[in-house]
Design a protein around this motif. Sequence first.
Motif, short mmCIF file in Angstrom:
data_model
loop_
_atom_site.label_atom_id
_atom_site.label_comp_id
_atom_site.label_asym_id
_atom_site.label_seq_id
_atom_site.Cartn_x
_atom_site.Cartn_y
_atom_site.Cartn_z
N HIS A 1 -2.51 4.64 -2.17
CA HIS A 1 -3.71 4.82 -1.34
C HIS A 1 -3.77 3.80 -0.20
N ASN A 2 -2.93 2.77 -0.27
CA ASN A 2 -2.94 1.72 0.75
C ASN A 2 -1.87 1.91 1.83
N ALA A 3 -1.31 3.10 1.91
CA ALA A 3 -0.25 3.36 2.90
C ALA A 3 -0.72 3.07 4.33
N GLY A 4 -2.00 3.32 4.61
CA GLY A 4 -2.54 3.02 5.95
C GLY A 4 -2.53 1.52 6.23
N PHE A 5 -2.84 0.72 5.21
CA PHE A 5 -2.76 -0.74 5.35
C PHE A 5 -1.31 -1.16 5.61
N TRP A 6 -0.37 -0.53 4.87
CA TRP A 6 1.05 -0.90 5.04
C TRP A 6 1.47 -0.68 6.48
N LEU A 7 1.02 0.44 7.07
CA LEU A 7 1.40 0.73 8.45
C LEU A 7 0.83 -0.32 9.41
N VAL A 8 -0.44 -0.64 9.25
CA VAL A 8 -1.06 -1.63 10.16
C VAL A 8 -0.39 -2.99 9.99
N ASP A 9 -0.08 -3.38 8.75
CA ASP A 9 0.64 -4.63 8.51
C ASP A 9 1.94 -4.67 9.30
N GLN A 10 2.68 -3.58 9.20
CA GLN A 10 3.99 -3.48 9.87
C GLN A 10 3.82 -3.52 11.39
N PHE A 11 2.85 -2.78 11.92
CA PHE A 11 2.60 -2.74 13.36
C PHE A 11 2.22 -4.13 13.87
N CYS A 12 1.38 -4.82 13.10
CA CYS A 12 0.93 -6.17 13.50
C CYS A 12 2.07 -7.18 13.46
N ARG A 13 2.96 -7.05 12.45
CA ARG A 13 4.13 -7.93 12.38
C ARG A 13 5.02 -7.71 13.61
N ARG A 14 5.22 -6.45 13.94
CA ARG A 14 6.09 -6.07 15.05
C ARG A 14 5.58 -6.63 16.38
N HIS A 15 4.27 -6.64 16.56
CA HIS A 15 3.71 -7.06 17.85
C HIS A 15 3.00 -8.42 17.80
N ALA A 16 3.26 -9.15 16.70
CA ALA A 16 2.67 -10.50 16.54
C ALA A 16 1.15 -10.49 16.73
N ILE A 17 0.50 -9.51 16.10
CA ILE A 17 -0.96 -9.42 16.14
C ILE A 17 -1.50 -10.09 14.87
N SER A 18 -2.42 -11.04 15.03
CA SER A 18 -2.98 -11.66 13.82
C SER A 18 -4.33 -11.00 13.51
N LEU A 19 -4.50 -10.68 12.24
CA LEU A 19 -5.74 -10.05 11.76
C LEU A 19 -6.62 -11.12 11.15
N THR A 20 -7.88 -11.15 11.54
CA THR A 20 -8.82 -12.12 10.98
C THR A 20 -10.07 -11.39 10.49
N PRO A 21 -10.71 -11.91 9.43
CA PRO A 21 -11.93 -11.26 8.93
C PRO A 21 -13.02 -11.24 9.98
N ASN A 22 -13.65 -10.08 10.16
CA ASN A 22 -14.79 -9.95 11.07
C ASN A 22 -15.91 -9.25 10.31
N ASN A 23 -16.89 -10.03 9.88
CA ASN A 23 -17.98 -9.48 9.05
C ASN A 23 -18.82 -8.45 9.79
N LYS A 24 -18.85 -8.58 11.13
CA LYS A 24 -19.63 -7.64 11.94
C LYS A 24 -19.08 -6.21 11.78
N PHE A 25 -17.76 -6.13 11.55
CA PHE A 25 -17.12 -4.82 11.44
C PHE A 25 -16.60 -4.53 10.02
N TRP A 26 -16.97 -5.37 9.07
CA TRP A 26 -16.57 -5.17 7.67
C TRP A 26 -15.06 -4.95 7.53
#
Length: 196
Positions: A23-48
């Motif tokens: 069920h987390n395949a969508g997360f896996w894709l975003v993880d991979q995309f972010c690694r590829r483009h050096a995008i860092s993900l940070t918690p944003n409570n405003k957007f849950w």
Amino acid sequence: MEKPLRLLVGLGNPGPEYLDTRHNAGFWLVDQFCRRHAISLTPNNKFWGLEGRWQRGTTDLRVIMPQTFMNKSGQSVAALANFYKIEPEQILVAYDELDLPPGVAKFKKGGGSGGHNGIKDIHAKLGTADFLRLRIGIGHPGDRAKVTGFVLGKPPLSERQRIQDTIDASCDAVDVLIEQDLRAAQQLLHSFKSTK
């Protein structure tokens, strides 16, 4: 003329116990995309959710992994889209698809939810189904009664490898979608077959 992609969403469930489940395949894709483009993900409570941003040339792409649990994904997506005035057709949602086998992924524009609770909630919260989807095949257990256990289970290594190959190809296709258009991205992704 297609509008530029402005939001990439990966669907999944938060928490270590769900990390490797289908069920987390969508997360896996975003993880991979972010690694590829050096995008860092940070918690944003405003957007849950975990949010990132990728800017290159004319591209200004927001990325989010909702942390609300699957059936409330729309809360996160709608909050971010409304805040940044992102239109539904500028949103791409990546998620696990029972109707496609592991090793296959397909783009789709609009349409029904196929029973996927994350897609259902995004449709409800945005008030439209006119967002882009990236359906990542995970296969089907063959019996509707077994679906919940199946999507919340971990795929065997051979399946996981095929899904991972598809995610790599999907990231290539998302790049093409950003740089060119949906048709070019579809041509690339829909001709891909995992050789594993």
